[in-house]
Design an enzyme around this catalytic site. Structure first.
Site, PDB file in Angstrom:
ATOM      1  N   ASP A   9      -1.162   3.887   7.293  1.00  0.00           N
ATOM      2  CA  ASP A   9      -2.414   3.164   7.498  1.00  0.00           C
ATOM      3  C   ASP A   9      -2.143   1.670   7.424  1.00  0.00           C
ATOM      4  OD1 ASP A   9      -1.968   3.079   4.756  1.00  0.00           O
ATOM      5  OD2 ASP A   9      -4.086   3.139   4.247  1.00  0.00           O
ATOM      6  N   ASP A  27      -0.266   2.318   2.226  1.00  0.00           N
ATOM      7  CA  ASP A  27      -0.265   3.006   0.933  1.00  0.00           C
ATOM      8  C   ASP A  27      -0.494   4.503   1.095  1.00  0.00           C
ATOM      9  OD1 ASP A  27      -2.975   3.006   1.536  1.00  0.00           O
ATOM     10  OD2 ASP A  27      -3.621   2.224  -0.421  1.00  0.00           O
ATOM     11  N   ASP A  70      -2.342  -0.792   5.393  1.00  0.00           N
ATOM     12  CA  ASP A  70      -1.583  -1.443   4.320  1.00  0.00           C
ATOM     13  C   ASP A  70      -0.480  -0.542   3.788  1.00  0.00           C
ATOM     14  OD1 ASP A  70      -3.152   0.374   2.861  1.00  0.00           O
ATOM     15  OD2 ASP A  70      -3.406  -1.003   1.179  1.00  0.00           O
ATOM     16  N   SER A  95      -7.135  -1.738   3.489  1.00  0.00           N
ATOM     17  CA  SER A  95      -6.415  -0.475   3.666  1.00  0.00           C
ATOM     18  C   SER A  95      -6.684   0.148   5.036  1.00  0.00           C
ATOM     19  CB  SER A  95      -6.771   0.475   2.523  1.00  0.00           C
ATOM     20  OG  SER A  95      -5.911   1.584   2.489  1.00  0.00           O
TER      21      SER A  95
END
Length: 446
Positions: free
Chosen positions: A242, A246, A244, A102
């Site tokens: 960010d 999410d 990834d 992440s």
């Protein structure tokens, strides 16, 4: 074996804490625990990753582990975490695996697991996977011959995900100019494509991932370059994702940060007016600013609080069949369109609200006034014991009396470190700092 799963999957420094051997063990155990026992065909798994260098190695280990357990693997390559979750549901896969850390720096990596439908795993299922690893590591009965799992590439997975995102957008984005910071991560292709196809004029920054530069002074955790770019290009707003994708934070035309609380407030009011906010309720964590609570109360919207962590927001949304929730950090969940936080989806709906109302992001965000918030992390030897100590409780009670309705006290032990977190909100920054230091001093003394 200690607790393997944290608040968002298995995470650690790649090739040191999170090794290929551990990744393979997690994959094999997940295949056994998450697949139905009486299936007439092999379990189906979706596997994706973000672009950090170690993801190539760990993806290979995960895929090998799944195939060795007899699972059919659909490999989607580099894709945002919510895209992998979406494809798990879209393909009716038995489960999914996302290799990503992440917003963490490049040396870290992680493994996130999704159950059928693309939902995050509950604690009890994670515990079963951990127990299976400990009990059977190296001792599984392995399929042979034709029963070994096969591996295929799902080449159009990103296209399906982008179409889904664009279809969810409630208003065309024509006339909106946006700068999107892709954090040199998984959204580098998907987010600009979705924003453009929805009608926005898109300026893209930090969208050249090389495996080493993910989240490096960019994206949702480092908004400075986005703030500068929005002003430089005369854009209506900026969207910071960010690594990834999410989570999503935003920047106004003047370069001011609009955080997750403000984004949730904007979307909650929009959904409330459209009759789409189930039970007129927004789900937040205890860390959301008191200003959001006040603004939602004035708008006729109820708040329901959970513990810190997007998984707890997700649990509450599912348990109560609610329509919107999230965190101050930018994890925003709209269950009608996604089973997890989706930064690109959030950005689309935020811009749609701007386009529908003709208002600037700053105007929309002005529905709430953020109270000054001070957070002090106090290192301790036993976080649970210190947080429950009588002297600490007395200090908290005294602070609550002093602040009254004009502020808030939140003291909680960290979920991952030997820290006690002292958070104070007050009418002024000076009051918040003074009260926070006083309570923190008592925590240190204990």
């Amino acid at each position: 074996m200690g607790r393997l799963f944290g608040t968002d999957g298995v995470r650690g420094k790649a090739n040191a804490d999170l090794t290929p051997e551990l990744a393979m063990s997690v994959a094999v155990a997940a295949a056994h625990v998450l697949a139905e026992a009486d299936r007439s065909h092999p379990p189906l798994a979706i596997v994706g990753r973000d672009p950090r260098a170690s993801g190539e190695m760990l993806e290979a280990a995960v895929v090998a582990g799944l195939a060795s357990a007899g699972a059919t693997v659909l490999r989607v390559g580099v894709l945002p975490t919510p895209g992998v979750a979406y494809l798990v549901g879209e393909t009716k896969a038995d489960f999914g695996v996302m290799v990503s850390a992440s917003h963490n720096p490049m040396p870290d990596n992680g493994i996130k697991l999704f159950a059928a439908g693309g939902h995050k795993l509950p604690d009890d299922i994670e515990a079963k996977i951990e127990a299976a690893i400990e009990a059977n590591n190296g001792g599984w009965t392995r399929p042979v011959g034709a029963a070994i799992g096969r591996v295929h590439d799902l080449l159009d997975g990103a296209d399906h995900y982008v179409k889904h995102l664009v279809a969810s957008t409630p208003h065309p984005l024509a006339g909106i100019k946006v700068v999107v910071d892709c954090a040199n991560g998984a959204p580098a292709d998907v987010a600009p494509a979705a924003f453009s196809e929805a009608g926005a004029e898109v300026v893209v920054i930090n969208a050249e991932p090389d495996g080493l530069n993910i989240n490096d002074e960019c994206g949702a955790t480092h908004l400075e370059s986005l703030q500068a770019a929005v002003v430089e290009h005369g854009a209506h707003l900026g969207i910071g994702l960010d690594g990834d994708a999410d989570r999503c934070l935003a920047v106004s035309a003047a370069g001011e940060v609009v955080d997750g609380d403000e984004i949730m407030g904007i979307l909650a009011v929009a959904m409330h007016e459209a009759g789409a906010l189930t039970d007129d309720t927004l789900v937040t964590t205890v860390m959301s600013n008191l200003g959001l609570r006040i603004a939602m109360r004035e708008a006729g919207i109820k708040l329901r609080e959970t513990k810190v962590g997007d998984r707890y927001v997700l649990d509450e949304l599912r348990a109560s069949d609610l329509a919107l929730g999230g965190e101050q950090s930018g994890h925003v969940v709209m269950p009608a369109y996604a089973t997890t936080g989706d930064g690109t989806l959030t950005g689309l709906h935020l811009m749609a609200r701007m386009a529908a109302t003709g208002k600037s992001l700053a105007e929309l965000a002005s529905i709430m006034t953020k109270l000054p918030q001070v957070l002090i992390n106090v290192p301790v030897s036993d976080r649970a014991a210190v947080a429950s100590a009588p002297a600490v409780k007395a200090a908290v009670a005294e602070a609550e009396v002093e602040l009254g309705d004009t502020g808030r006290v939140l003291l909680r032990p960290s979920g991952t470190e030997q820290l006690v977190r002292v958070m104070i909100e007050a009418a002024t920054a000076e009051t918040a700092q003074r009260v926070a230091e006083r309570v923190a001093d008592v925590v240190r003394a204990v």
